[in-house]
Design a protein around this motif. Structure first.
Motif, PDB file in Angstrom:
ATOM      1  N   TYR A  45       0.953  -1.235  -0.318  1.00  0.00           N
ATOM      2  CA  TYR A  45      -0.027   0.136   0.070  1.00  0.00           C
ATOM      3  C   TYR A  45       0.768   1.217   0.073  1.00  0.00           C
ATOM      4  CZ  TYR A  45      -4.370  -2.820   0.585  1.00  0.00           C
ATOM      5  OH  TYR A  45      -5.427  -3.561   0.685  1.00  0.00           O
ATOM      6  N   LEU A  46       1.771   1.534   1.076  1.00  0.00           N
ATOM      7  CA  LEU A  46       2.434   2.483   1.107  1.00  0.00           C
ATOM      8  C   LEU A  46       3.720   2.370   0.158  1.00  0.00           C
ATOM      9  CD1 LEU A  46       3.074   5.310   2.631  1.00  0.00           C
ATOM     10  CD2 LEU A  46       4.429   3.910   4.113  1.00  0.00           C
ATOM     11  N   LEU A  47       3.835   3.528  -0.684  1.00  0.00           N
ATOM     12  CA  LEU A  47       4.724   3.332  -1.714  1.00  0.00           C
ATOM     13  C   LEU A  47       5.963   4.374  -1.598  1.00  0.00           C
ATOM     14  CD1 LEU A  47       2.205   3.616  -4.872  1.00  0.00           C
ATOM     15  CD2 LEU A  47       3.242   1.775  -3.887  1.00  0.00           C
ATOM     16  N   GLU A  48       5.704   5.319  -1.053  1.00  0.00           N
ATOM     17  CA  GLU A  48       6.913   6.292  -0.575  1.00  0.00           C
ATOM     18  C   GLU A  48       6.196   7.402   0.302  1.00  0.00           C
ATOM     19  OE1 GLU A  48       8.418   8.754  -3.639  1.00  0.00           O
ATOM     20  OE2 GLU A  48       6.707   8.337  -5.038  1.00  0.00           O
ATOM     21  N   VAL A  56       0.270   6.277  -1.499  1.00  0.00           N
ATOM     22  CA  VAL A  56      -0.345   5.103  -1.301  1.00  0.00           C
ATOM     23  C   VAL A  56      -0.988   4.704  -2.518  1.00  0.00           C
ATOM     24  CG1 VAL A  56      -2.227   3.536  -0.111  1.00  0.00           C
ATOM     25  CG2 VAL A  56      -0.664   5.461   1.238  1.00  0.00           C
ATOM     26  N   GLN A  57      -0.940   3.244  -2.836  1.00  0.00           N
ATOM     27  CA  GLN A  57      -1.448   2.615  -3.895  1.00  0.00           C
ATOM     28  C   GLN A  57      -2.950   2.402  -3.523  1.00  0.00           C
ATOM     29  OE1 GLN A  57      -0.482   1.891  -7.523  1.00  0.00           O
ATOM     30  NE2 GLN A  57      -2.750   1.811  -7.566  1.00  0.00           N
ATOM     31  N   LEU A  58      -4.039   2.820  -4.614  1.00  0.00           N
ATOM     32  CA  LEU A  58      -5.366   2.310  -4.329  1.00  0.00           C
ATOM     33  C   LEU A  58      -5.720   1.294  -5.201  1.00  0.00           C
ATOM     34  CD1 LEU A  58      -8.039   3.521  -3.114  1.00  0.00           C
ATOM     35  CD2 LEU A  58      -8.417   4.569  -5.231  1.00  0.00           C
ATOM     36  N   TYR A  59      -6.563   0.316  -4.595  1.00  0.00           N
ATOM     37  CA  TYR A  59      -6.816  -1.040  -5.403  1.00  0.00           C
ATOM     38  C   TYR A  59      -8.633  -0.950  -5.435  1.00  0.00           C
ATOM     39  CZ  TYR A  59      -2.263  -2.612  -4.017  1.00  0.00           C
ATOM     40  OH  TYR A  59      -1.046  -2.871  -3.931  1.00  0.00           O
ATOM     41  N   ALA A  60      -8.855  -1.354  -6.604  1.00  0.00           N
ATOM     42  CA  ALA A  60     -10.487  -1.627  -6.831  1.00  0.00           C
ATOM     43  C   ALA A  60     -10.520  -2.883  -7.429  1.00  0.00           C
ATOM     44  CB  ALA A  60     -10.766  -0.741  -7.901  1.00  0.00           C
ATOM     45  N   VAL A 416     -11.091   3.372  -0.251  1.00  0.00           N
ATOM     46  CA  VAL A 416      -9.772   4.533   0.086  1.00  0.00           C
ATOM     47  C   VAL A 416      -9.789   4.155   1.530  1.00  0.00           C
ATOM     48  CG1 VAL A 416      -9.651   6.963   0.425  1.00  0.00           C
ATOM     49  CG2 VAL A 416     -10.662   5.977  -1.615  1.00  0.00           C
ATOM     50  N   ARG A 417     -10.975   3.806   2.119  1.00  0.00           N
ATOM     51  CA  ARG A 417     -10.656   3.795   3.818  1.00  0.00           C
ATOM     52  C   ARG A 417      -9.759   2.381   3.952  1.00  0.00           C
ATOM     53  NH1 ARG A 417     -16.142   4.540   7.016  1.00  0.00           N
ATOM     54  NH2 ARG A 417     -16.878   5.264   5.113  1.00  0.00           N
ATOM     55  N   ASP A 418     -10.057   1.311   3.098  1.00  0.00           N
ATOM     56  CA  ASP A 418      -9.291   0.259   3.177  1.00  0.00           C
ATOM     57  C   ASP A 418      -7.772   0.338   3.045  1.00  0.00           C
ATOM     58  OD1 ASP A 418     -10.913  -1.445   3.859  1.00  0.00           O
ATOM     59  OD2 ASP A 418     -11.592  -2.115   1.935  1.00  0.00           O
ATOM     60  N   PHE A 641      -3.004   9.500  -3.313  1.00  0.00           N
ATOM     61  CA  PHE A 641      -3.095   8.147  -4.007  1.00  0.00           C
ATOM     62  C   PHE A 641      -2.824   7.903  -5.476  1.00  0.00           C
ATOM     63  CE2 PHE A 641      -5.704   8.098   0.003  1.00  0.00           C
ATOM     64  CZ  PHE A 641      -5.499   6.653   0.355  1.00  0.00           C
ATOM     65  N   VAL A 642      -1.938   6.791  -5.570  1.00  0.00           N
ATOM     66  CA  VAL A 642      -1.888   6.496  -6.961  1.00  0.00           C
ATOM     67  C   VAL A 642      -3.036   5.622  -7.451  1.00  0.00           C
ATOM     68  CG1 VAL A 642      -0.392   4.700  -8.458  1.00  0.00           C
ATOM     69  CG2 VAL A 642       0.660   6.546  -6.707  1.00  0.00           C
ATOM     70  N   MET A 643      -3.621   6.019  -8.613  1.00  0.00           N
ATOM     71  CA  MET A 643      -5.121   5.570  -9.101  1.00  0.00           C
ATOM     72  C   MET A 643      -4.827   4.337  -9.870  1.00  0.00           C
ATOM     73  SD  MET A 643      -7.252   7.694  -7.964  1.00  0.00           S
ATOM     74  CE  MET A 643      -7.049   8.783  -6.509  1.00  0.00           C
ATOM     75  N   PRO A 644      -5.770   3.117  -9.550  1.00  0.00           N
ATOM     76  CA  PRO A 644      -5.639   2.299 -10.754  1.00  0.00           C
ATOM     77  C   PRO A 644      -5.728   2.718 -12.081  1.00  0.00           C
ATOM     78  CG  PRO A 644      -7.457   1.896  -9.098  1.00  0.00           C
ATOM     79  CD  PRO A 644      -6.897   3.329  -8.879  1.00  0.00           C
ATOM     80  N   LYS A 645      -5.196   1.943 -12.962  1.00  0.00           N
ATOM     81  CA  LYS A 645      -5.086   2.414 -14.491  1.00  0.00           C
ATOM     82  C   LYS A 645      -5.889   1.376 -15.304  1.00  0.00           C
ATOM     83  CE  LYS A 645      -2.072   2.359 -18.396  1.00  0.00           C
ATOM     84  NZ  LYS A 645      -0.674   2.757 -19.009  1.00  0.00           N
ATOM     85  N   LEU A 646      -6.605   1.821 -16.045  1.00  0.00           N
ATOM     86  CA  LEU A 646      -7.336   1.062 -16.900  1.00  0.00           C
ATOM     87  C   LEU A 646      -7.051   0.995 -18.419  1.00  0.00           C
ATOM     88  CD1 LEU A 646     -11.006   2.102 -16.192  1.00  0.00           C
ATOM     89  CD2 LEU A 646      -9.911   0.419 -15.117  1.00  0.00           C
TER      90      LEU A 646
END
Ligand SMILES: [Zn+2]
Length: 681
Positions: A45-48, A56-60, A416-418, A641-646
């Motif tokens: 999660y924590l990137l830097e 922090v990386q966000l996951y979906a 986001v909360r997670d 947050f770093v967002m997911p990429k589509l």
């Protein structure tokens, strides 16, 4: 209204004693809590860390299992979200896009740049990306590039040799361009504050604010001015008169809005009927810019209650405007997290029960709590005012008349909360908790208590109450610069007030056996926060951010008017100790009655008195002590947050056959990609 997590991080106690080293590298050691079968139990999660910001990386996780039609819909909305990203950066400061272009070119072409200068440019650029401009989103103050103008100029020349291109104005050299932008990079006294609602006696809230929502306009000049496009225009003084530059498809931001509209149109065939109607209404608003079309869009958006996919896209929240009128552009694209929607729906379904028991003048209760729609959602992308720093809960629309007549929609951003829960180091609780019992309670019940608070804040908080009959003007117009903080305080107070109510256990929202501990944990955390949040305001003696103001106000008011909280000192350290939850709740009820009265009656003087007395000013000695204690723990103040990429998969006929999701794990890579900067990096 958006519920900002950054003001609340301290209320959450992550379990386990992890600390993050100066490098910020830190493995996520906790099990993912989103319950999705596809979620890996261990992931990063924590990137830097960049100064006091965490990345922090966000996951979906649920995206992959959506039907292709919904994935395709999200893909088009995602592109619409990215298409408007630069609008908000330009709204922040008139030079911000040019500044970004300079530093991005250097970051993308680093060969030959002096290594120390490059490191500083990278640090500054990351902060600029996270904050969407050169101002810290918590303190509203400008941060500086810690180089000399000569060092920046040398870096620009080296990057040029490596293939970077620097845009200049017609007839301007690169050196002249750097000279023009220099004061914004280097001079702390030039445009120091993006939003300054309390600039001091004799000063003007608009000219003291550096944002680009106004140009050359002071409050005194607005008297008698008929503002037609309050939410979606830049107000400019031209040849001695006021001109509204309307944000619309053939107005200001025409290029971005044109692209947004194109993607929204592409989304329509994949949307449900009600959502398609909302998207059409949004497009119409972008075409005309007229407030009547904005109202139609709000109504259509609220009417779309059941779509599994939704978006917020437009000029929405007014926190950046010192007047609280002009909307910041933002976009979010999200889908309903079916598993987590149960609790928030239960609250919404029982909204009338809570409304009937609001501890304020019954004349200001809604006789019929209309159509509150509440969803737990997972967000796929957030841009503008809502990303990379994101709210954890949102309740819209902000138009009070539409809320009263048509209802509102609330969302809780569960992924986001997670990500917060999985990336926030603990140790803060123990530093500021008076006893080991308080720490243990915070660690055990803090995350659940914070989730419940957010849900109630949005669903039964913002959505509640009504205006006094016959009052002309909206509460925003009447209460002006104090409105946002007042409204955030109102929503928090409602959540705090009902948290101990047996009704919550009866509804199955929390376990009855734990309710006392949950209440105590939340009241303690909310109390501690009044002290600990001061670490975010490292300069000056005033709080600017509205959520921070409201939380300061609530606790300081309780300290002055109840016996619920004691200020204690031990070993030279200060503590705020919540000692009596019954007195706390009783005080919350009294304060809430007054806050609702102020809102319902549009009592601007009452709001000013409340916040000037309790919510804005603080003792810098106390802040300095808090900063020292927090710095010793090396914790982040806020998160980007770093967002997911589509990525779409396209068949031979040109039709989208699937959309895949991936996680870039790299802020720099994502931001350069968003800006369309191809580099040698
Ligand atoms: Zn709120």
């Amino acid at each position: 209204m958006a519920f900002r997590r950054f003001a609340l991080i301290l209320l959450v106690a992550a379990t386990g004693a992890r600390c993050s080293g100066p490098s910020g590298e830190q493995p996520a050691s906790r099990v993912a809590t989103n319950g999705a079968a596809t979620a890996p139990t261990e992931r990063k999660y924590l990137l830097e860390r960049v100064d006091d910001a965490a990345v922090v990386q966000l996951y979906a996780d649920g995206f992959s299992s959506l039907p292709v039609r919904e994935k395709t819909l999200i893909w088009h909305l995602y592109q619409a979200a990215l298409a408007g990203r630069d609008i908000y950066i330009d709204q922040k400061h008139r030079d911000a896009l040019e500044m970004r272009s300079v530093i991005e070119q250097i970051v993308a072409h680093p060969e030959g740049v002096d290594p120390a200068a490059l490191r500083e440019i990278q640090r500054y650029t990351k902060l600029f990306w996270i904050n969407n401009g050169p101002y810290n989103n918590l303190t509203a103050r400008k941060f500086l590039l810690m180089l000399t103008p000569q060092q920046l100029s040398a870096a620009v020349k080296a990057a040029s040799s490596a293939g970077a291109t620097f845009a200049t104005r017609p007839g301007e050299s690169v050196d002249q361009m750097l000279g023009r932008l220099g004061p914004m990079f280097f001079d702390a006294n030039v445009d120091p504050i993006v939003t300054n609602k309390t600039p001091g006696p004799g000063k003007d809230i608009l000219t003291a604010s550096a944002n680009n929502l106004y140009s050359g306009v002071a409050m005194s000049e607005l008297k008698g001015f008929n503002e037609r496009y309050g939410l979606n225009s830049r107000l400019v003084k031209k040849d001695g008169r006021l001109v509204e530059e309307v944000y619309k498809i053939d107005g200001r931001y025409a290029a971005q809005i044109g692209a947004i509209v194109k993607h929204l149109e592409a989304a329509i065939p994949f949307a449900s009927d009600t959502m398609a109607a909302a998207l059409r209404a949004l497009i119409q608003w972008y075409r005309t810019g007229e407030d009547a079309d904005r109202a139609k869009y709000d109504i259509a958006w609220v009417a779309d209650k059941n779509s599994p996919v939704d978006t917020i896209n437009g000029f929405i929240e007014v926190y950046m405007d010192a007047r609280g009128i002009k909307g910041s552009w933002e976009a979010l694209v999200f889908y309903v997290n079916q598993e987590k929607t149960g609790r928030i729906r239960t609250l919404a379904d029982n909204a009338q029960w809570f409304e009937d028991r609001m501890p304020w003048n019954p004349a200001y209760r809604k006789p019929k709590a209309t159509g509150i729609v509440a969803n737990a959602i997972d967000v796929v992308v957030e841009t503008g005012d809502s990303g990379p720093v994101t709210p954890v809960g949102i309740n819209l629309p902000n138009d009070q008349k539409i809320r009263e007549q048509y209802g509102s929609k609330s969302i809780s951003l569960t992924n986001v909360r997670d990500a917060y829960d999985n990336s926030t180091p603990s140790s803060m609780t123990s530093e500021f908790a008076w006893s080991p019992e308080e720490t243990a309670r915070g660690e055990k019940f803090g995350p659940l208590a914070a989730e419940l608070l957010t849900d109630m804040h949005e669903v039964i908080g913002h959505a509640s109450g009504r205006q006094k009959d016959g009052l002309s003007g909206t509460p925003q117009e009447l209460i002006k610069e104090y409105f946002s903080a007042l409204e955030e305080g109102r929503a928090d107070l409602i959540a705090l007030y009902f948290l101990p109510d047996p009704k919550l256990a009866e509804l199955g929202i929390l376990p009855a056996a734990d309710q006392d501990a949950i209440v105590r944990a939340e009241y303690e955390a909310y109390t501690r926060n009044a002290l600990v949040q001061l670490r975010r305001v490292r300069e000056g003696t005033q709080i600017e951010e509205d959520h921070m103001r409201n939380r300061q106000m609530v606790i300081r008011w309780l300290m002055a008017n109840t016996k619920a909280i004691e200020e204690r000192t031990r070993d030279g350290k200060r503590y705020l100790v919540m000692v009596d939850p019954v007195a706390f709740r009783e005080g919350v009820g009294r304060l809430l009655a007054e806050v609702q009265r102020i809102k319902s009656e549009g009592d601007a003087a009452g709001a000013a008195k409340l916040f000037d007395s309790y919510g804005i000013h603080f003792d810098p000695k106390v802040r300095d002590e808090v900063v020292k204690r927090v710095d010793a723990l090396n914790l982040p103040s806020y998160t980007g947050f770093v967002m997911p990429k589509l990525t779409p998969m396209v068949g031979v006929d040109g039709k989208i056959t699937d959309v895949t999701i991936s996680y870039p794990m790299d802020l720099t890579k994502q931001m350069l990609e968003y800006s369309g900067v191809a580099g040698s990096r």
